[in-house]
Motif scaffolding. Structure first.
Motif, short mmCIF file in Angstrom:
data_model
loop_
_atom_site.label_atom_id
_atom_site.label_comp_id
_atom_site.label_asym_id
_atom_site.label_seq_id
_atom_site.Cartn_x
_atom_site.Cartn_y
_atom_site.Cartn_z
N LEU A 40 0.83 -1.21 0.00
CA LEU A 40 0.00 0.00 0.00
C LEU A 40 0.87 1.26 0.00
O LEU A 40 0.48 2.27 -0.61
CB LEU A 40 -0.97 0.00 1.18
CG LEU A 40 -2.11 -1.01 1.10
CD1 LEU A 40 -2.94 -1.00 2.38
CD2 LEU A 40 -2.99 -0.77 -0.12
N VAL A 43 1.61 1.66 -3.58
CA VAL A 43 0.41 1.97 -4.37
C VAL A 43 0.04 3.44 -4.23
O VAL A 43 -0.35 4.08 -5.21
CB VAL A 43 -0.77 1.06 -3.96
CG1 VAL A 43 -2.09 1.54 -4.54
CG2 VAL A 43 -0.50 -0.38 -4.41
N THR A 60 -3.05 -3.62 -7.11
CA THR A 60 -2.64 -3.91 -5.74
C THR A 60 -2.46 -5.41 -5.53
O THR A 60 -1.49 -5.85 -4.90
CB THR A 60 -3.66 -3.34 -4.73
OG1 THR A 60 -3.82 -1.94 -5.00
CG2 THR A 60 -3.19 -3.54 -3.30
#
Length: 172
Positions: A40, A43, A60
């Motif tokens: 994350l 991302v 993801t």
């Protein structure tokens, strides 16, 4: 304009599903949290582009699989065994099946484990799995075949359970 607009909502909406995938890949809740957090963090740097023209969840998931495989290539200390104590209390048959299956999954190659998680737990098609893993459809088919054969070899007592629907139920 905030380049991360919508990222928080995405994480709140998809966190549990992504965490489940990370857990199934790693087999360890703490490693799964580390894996998801590191992915994350990457991302969010691409969020503006993903939100505009991409599929953030697919990106993801692919990042989770790639990061997991990358981690597995590096030497790591051996994790504690999930084997049962010799004189432990009796467990239900389904619980024993889950333990045996998890131990067998842990002995698969990272790509084999990833293909089984994506195909049978996440219920992705072979084509979707190939896209997430960044490989050909033939590779997904052969990895699935080899992974299931290896599971049958590692856990012959589960041979009757190794169908896509039963794997999903036992893994839960």
């Amino acid at each position: 304009m905030d380049p991360h607009a919508g990222f928080r909502e995405f994480v709140l909406a998809r966190q549990q599903a992504l965490m489940r995938t990370a857990y199934l890949l790693t087999g360890d809740a703490h490693l799964a949290e580390d894996l998801l957090q590191s992915v994350l963090a990457k991302v969010v740097g691409h969020w503006a582009r993903l939100a505009r023209d991409g599929n953030p969840e697919a990106y993801t998931r692919k990042a989770l699989v790639n990061q997991y495989i990358s981690w597995r290539r590096r030497p790591r200390p051996e994790l504690p065994s999930a084997s049962l104590p010799e004189h432990g209390r009796r467990y239900e048959e389904a619980a024993l099946d889950r333990i045996v299956l998890r131990q067998a999954l842990a002995r698969l190659t990272p790509k084999q484990r990833a293909v089984l998680v994506l195909r049978f737990w996440e219920d992705l098609t072979e084509t979707q799995t190939a896209q997430v893993m960044g490989c050909s459809l033939g590779t997904v088919k052969s990895q699935t075949h080899h992974a299931l054969a290896r599971l049958r070899e590692l856990a012959p007592e589960l041979a009757g359970l190794l169908s896509e629907h039963v794997i999903e139920e036992v893994a839960r």
